[in-house]
Design an enzyme around this catalytic site. Structure first.
Site, PDB file in Angstrom:
ATOM      1  N   HIS A 286      45.755  20.041  68.947  1.00 34.26           N
ATOM      2  CA  HIS A 286      46.922  20.910  68.979  1.00 34.26           C
ATOM      3  C   HIS A 286      48.082  20.257  68.226  1.00 34.26           C
ATOM      4  CE1 HIS A 286      45.631  23.448  72.717  1.00 34.26           C
ATOM      5  NE2 HIS A 286      44.694  23.386  71.777  1.00 34.26           N
TER       6      HIS A 286
ATOM      7  N   GLU B 110      51.128  19.683  69.104  1.00 34.08           N
ATOM      8  CA  GLU B 110      51.851  18.696  69.906  1.00 34.08           C
ATOM      9  C   GLU B 110      51.100  17.373  69.939  1.00 34.08           C
ATOM     10  OE1 GLU B 110      52.224  22.755  72.082  1.00 34.08           O
ATOM     11  OE2 GLU B 110      50.736  21.702  70.868  1.00 34.08           O
TER      12      GLU B 110
ATOM     13  N   CYS C  44      50.333  24.353  75.924  1.00 34.93           N
ATOM     14  CA  CYS C  44      49.318  24.582  76.950  1.00 34.93           C
ATOM     15  C   CYS C  44      49.458  23.477  78.014  1.00 34.93           C
ATOM     16  CB  CYS C  44      47.924  24.567  76.326  1.00 34.93           C
ATOM     17  SG  CYS C  44      47.372  22.920  75.801  1.00 34.93           S
TER      18      CYS C  44
ATOM     19  N   CYS D 252      48.649  19.908  76.691  1.00 32.39           N
ATOM     20  CA  CYS D 252      49.729  19.355  75.856  1.00 32.39           C
ATOM     21  C   CYS D 252      50.966  19.056  76.696  1.00 32.39           C
ATOM     22  CB  CYS D 252      50.064  20.299  74.698  1.00 32.39           C
ATOM     23  SG  CYS D 252      48.773  20.322  73.431  1.00 32.39           S
TER      24      CYS D 252
END
Length: 146
Positions: free
Chosen positions: A67, A69, A92, A95
């Site tokens: 992801h 992040e 999410c 993260c």
């Protein structure tokens, strides 16, 4: 009213998101400290892993994808305590856990579309709850303020 810096960092996150090769969802993240960029990240496969979008099914793609992040945190290669993160899509829960663990103090994100909320609302609420419990500030930026 939204600050000039907030506009700049969200615009930077949107630009960084455009670097993702994911045809369905492009996500960008910018980590800052005192109005200076510390790190950038976008969603995609790890270095050296073939990222031809047409060859992997959705389940395999999700397992391989880092992801935005995560990429921003990994590329920072430094202590992120007290930094802030600007994201195009709300983090999410996985993260969110990483953001909390690094000591990032604030998450800034534009208000999400109804379509995004209908698909990911439960995960967003869990992430928000995690941020609230850990003292990470959440800043929802009104889209019309940009």
């Amino acid at each position: 009213m939204i600050s000039k810096w907030a506009v700049r960092f969200i615009q930077m996150a949107e630009l960084v998101a455009s670097w993702s090769k994911d045809p369905s969802t492009q996500v960008g993240a910018v980590i800052t400290e005192h109005n200076r960029i510390v790190s950038l990240g976008f969603n995609g496969y790890p270095q050296g892993i073939s990222d031809s979008a047409g060859t992997d099914n959705r389940e395999i793609k999700l397992l391989k994808t880092l992801h935005a992040e995560e990429n921003a945190i990994l590329y920072a290669k430094r202590d992120l305590k007290g930094c802030e993160i600007w994201v195009t899509h709300f983090p999410c829960p996985n993260c969110a856990a990483k953001i909390i663990q690094t000591g990032i103090k604030a998450v800034h994100c534009p208000a999400q579309s109804e379509d995004f909320l209908s698909r990911w609302g439960d995960k967003i609420r869990l992430s928000e709850e995690m941020f609230n419990q850990s003292g990470v500030a959440v800043d929802w930026l009104a889209v019309d303020e940009q």
